[in-house]
Design a protein around this motif. Structure first.
Motif, PDB file in Angstrom:
ATOM      1  N   PHE A  49      35.115  37.919  40.962  1.00  0.00           N
ATOM      2  CA  PHE A  49      34.456  38.786  39.694  1.00  0.00           C
ATOM      3  C   PHE A  49      34.341  40.023  39.857  1.00  0.00           C
ATOM      4  CE2 PHE A  49      32.117  34.546  41.160  1.00  0.00           C
ATOM      5  CZ  PHE A  49      32.080  34.027  40.174  1.00  0.00           C
ATOM      6  N   VAL A  50      34.247  40.595  38.514  1.00  0.00           N
ATOM      7  CA  VAL A  50      34.139  42.038  38.309  1.00  0.00           C
ATOM      8  C   VAL A  50      32.573  42.036  37.452  1.00  0.00           C
ATOM      9  CG1 VAL A  50      34.964  44.311  37.215  1.00  0.00           C
ATOM     10  CG2 VAL A  50      36.432  42.373  38.110  1.00  0.00           C
ATOM     11  N   GLU A  51      31.615  42.838  38.132  1.00  0.00           N
ATOM     12  CA  GLU A  51      30.758  43.511  37.509  1.00  0.00           C
ATOM     13  C   GLU A  51      30.781  44.868  36.818  1.00  0.00           C
ATOM     14  OE1 GLU A  51      26.733  42.934  39.471  1.00  0.00           O
ATOM     15  OE2 GLU A  51      27.259  40.882  40.277  1.00  0.00           O
ATOM     16  N   ILE A  52      30.446  44.814  35.630  1.00  0.00           N
ATOM     17  CA  ILE A  52      30.390  46.264  34.777  1.00  0.00           C
ATOM     18  C   ILE A  52      28.784  46.415  34.417  1.00  0.00           C
ATOM     19  CG2 ILE A  52      31.266  47.866  33.088  1.00  0.00           C
ATOM     20  CD1 ILE A  52      33.204  46.927  35.141  1.00  0.00           C
TER      21      ILE A  52
ATOM     22  N   LEU B  42      32.891  39.812  34.630  1.00  0.00           N
ATOM     23  CA  LEU B  42      34.324  39.228  34.307  1.00  0.00           C
ATOM     24  C   LEU B  42      34.573  38.326  35.209  1.00  0.00           C
ATOM     25  CD1 LEU B  42      35.834  42.511  33.531  1.00  0.00           C
ATOM     26  CD2 LEU B  42      34.675  41.113  32.068  1.00  0.00           C
ATOM     27  N   SER B  43      35.393  37.300  35.093  1.00  0.00           N
ATOM     28  CA  SER B  43      36.054  36.228  36.106  1.00  0.00           C
ATOM     29  C   SER B  43      37.500  35.918  35.620  1.00  0.00           C
ATOM     30  CB  SER B  43      35.366  34.992  36.257  1.00  0.00           C
ATOM     31  OG  SER B  43      35.184  34.315  35.184  1.00  0.00           O
ATOM     32  N   LYS B  44      38.372  35.340  36.496  1.00  0.00           N
ATOM     33  CA  LYS B  44      39.534  35.159  36.131  1.00  0.00           C
ATOM     34  C   LYS B  44      39.613  33.974  34.943  1.00  0.00           C
ATOM     35  CE  LYS B  44      41.208  36.509  40.433  1.00  0.00           C
ATOM     36  NZ  LYS B  44      41.757  36.001  41.956  1.00  0.00           N
ATOM     37  N   ASP B  45      38.657  33.245  34.949  1.00  0.00           N
ATOM     38  CA  ASP B  45      38.842  32.034  34.063  1.00  0.00           C
ATOM     39  C   ASP B  45      37.706  32.084  32.937  1.00  0.00           C
ATOM     40  OD1 ASP B  45      36.925  31.391  35.575  1.00  0.00           O
ATOM     41  OD2 ASP B  45      37.798  29.394  36.522  1.00  0.00           O
ATOM     42  N   GLY B  46      36.938  32.987  33.199  1.00  0.00           N
ATOM     43  CA  GLY B  46      35.741  33.063  32.205  1.00  0.00           C
ATOM     44  C   GLY B  46      34.834  32.336  32.753  1.00  0.00           C
ATOM     45  N   LYS B  47      34.793  31.688  33.732  1.00  0.00           N
ATOM     46  CA  LYS B  47      33.528  30.967  34.268  1.00  0.00           C
ATOM     47  C   LYS B  47      32.864  31.487  35.341  1.00  0.00           C
ATOM     48  CE  LYS B  47      36.150  26.609  33.161  1.00  0.00           C
ATOM     49  NZ  LYS B  47      36.731  25.399  33.871  1.00  0.00           N
TER      50      LYS B  47
ATOM     51  N   TYR C 111      41.459  39.218  32.946  1.00  0.00           N
ATOM     52  CA  TYR C 111      40.263  38.437  33.039  1.00  0.00           C
ATOM     53  C   TYR C 111      39.510  38.163  31.824  1.00  0.00           C
ATOM     54  CZ  TYR C 111      40.137  39.487  38.335  1.00  0.00           C
ATOM     55  OH  TYR C 111      40.407  39.241  39.568  1.00  0.00           O
ATOM     56  N   GLU C 112      38.424  37.367  31.894  1.00  0.00           N
ATOM     57  CA  GLU C 112      37.831  37.026  30.734  1.00  0.00           C
ATOM     58  C   GLU C 112      36.206  37.155  30.913  1.00  0.00           C
ATOM     59  OE1 GLU C 112      38.331  33.191  29.018  1.00  0.00           O
ATOM     60  OE2 GLU C 112      40.321  33.038  30.006  1.00  0.00           O
TER      61      GLU C 112
END
Length: 345
Positions: free
Chosen positions: A275-278, A329-334, A315-316
């Motif tokens: 995951f990525v947190e902005i 954000l995550s690689k698959d939007g989940k 990512y999505e």
């Protein structure tokens, strides 16, 4: 294992303790840059509870809101954490960054402990501190009694309160001790001690990345040494190999580091996090002495930057929390709830 045995074991294996910044090794400075007589008084004024000689616990706004049935924090929305059962702590208040956006008093020197407490002592005392800090909710007409009872049995620890936790030499054992007691463990690090980052395996490992390049890093994070940028890059490489769930977290400060999404993306790709947190900088605590309120980005600005970053990363967007001004954000939007690390004796 007793602390003395752990020390001997580390010596025998050739391991060294994390390097404490030089200014934290000596005596505490006689005067502070605020109208507060000493460091202990400052901690008390900020509602910290000391757990042992060098650890601390502090309840957050969202724990209080959850107790009063006024909502949960974004960690609940993103990862399933119950805000009223989340224990926010740090095993050390020492840090080698002086980030512009940090709500803690980075201007105040924190003395290094003469002796490190054991993981068992820290866990016991941190839980006791949490119970003491939430005592008032037990008799409050505004709080849900069921939440208060549950809050007395915390089940998630956020090792991210203040300071850099990877300076605590028994951090892997501390995480393990919490996990033995049924906790999920969130660890947040600035990535400047890659040797320790390689050893830890929390339920979820966060690393802060608040600049796309060295120049911005020096201005925004104000590290004790420019060489720490190389350690951060080393930690990004290490994160890619971790078995823990991993998160890169970026705090956006308007006018300081909201640019070059492609630069952030190239660095984040090294870690390949789950995951990525902005998240937007919030004008709180001692950061108000360094930054103007206008440095807080609106949620729309955070979302716009996140969309650009996602394009460069591949990512999505998985979720967002407008009230907290944060995008996931995550690689698959989940997204998925955090799970306890399986522990074997």
């Amino acid at each position: 294992m007793p602390l003395e045995e752990r020390k001997e074991e580390k010596k025998d294996s050739g391991e060294s303790f994390p390097e404490i910044p030089e200014e934290n090794r000596g005596e505490e400075q006689a005067s502070l840059p605020f109208d507060i007589p000493d460091f202990a008084t400052l901690l008390k004024k900020q509602s910290y509870a000391l757990a042992g000689r060098h650890s601390a616990v502090k309840t957050c706004l969202w724990l209080r809101k959850a107790m009063n049935d006024e909502g949960f924090c974004y960690k609940s929305k993103f990862y399933g954490v119950q805000s009223h059962r989340c224990l926010q702590m740090t095993p050390t208040l020492i840090c080698n960054h002086r980030c512009l956006f940090c709500w803690r008093p980075t201007e105040v020197p924190v003395p290094a402990p003469g002796e490190w407490d054991s993981p068992e002592k820290i866990v016991e005392e941190s839980i006791a501190c949490q119970r003491k800090l939430i005592t008032g909710f037990g008799g409050s007409p505004n709080a849900l009694r069921e939440r208060w009872l549950e809050g007395n049995e915390p089940n998630n620890v956020a090792i991210s309160l203040s300071g850099e936790p990877t300076f605590y030499p028994y951090l892997p054992e501390l995480i393990e001790e919490y996990e033995k007691r049924g906790f999920t463990t969130f660890l947040v690090t600035n990535g400047t001690v890659p040797s320790m980052l390689a050893k830890v395996n929390p339920s979820q490992l966060y690393m802060s990345l608040d600049a796309p390049d060295l120049e911005t890093y020096l201005r925004v994070c104000q590290p004790k040494s420019p060489a720490l940028w190389d350690r951060i890059n080393e930690s990004l490489d290490i994160m890619k190999e971790k078995c823990s769930r991993t998160v890169i977290r970026t705090t956006l400060v308007k006018g300081e580091n909201i640019f070059s999404p492609e630069g952030y993306a190239e660095l984040i790709k090294k870690a390949s996090p789950d995951f990525v947190e902005i998240k937007a900088y919030m004008h709180l605590g001692f950061s108000r002495l360094r930054l103007d309120r206008s440095a807080m980005p609106a949620h729309a600005e955070v979302l716009e930057f996140s969309k650009e970053l996602a394009k460069h990363l591949g990512y999505e967007i998985a979720d967002e929390s407008e009230i907290s001004r944060v995008v996931l954000l995550s690689k698959d939007g989940k997204k998925s709830p955090v799970r306890k690390v399986s522990f074997k004796d």
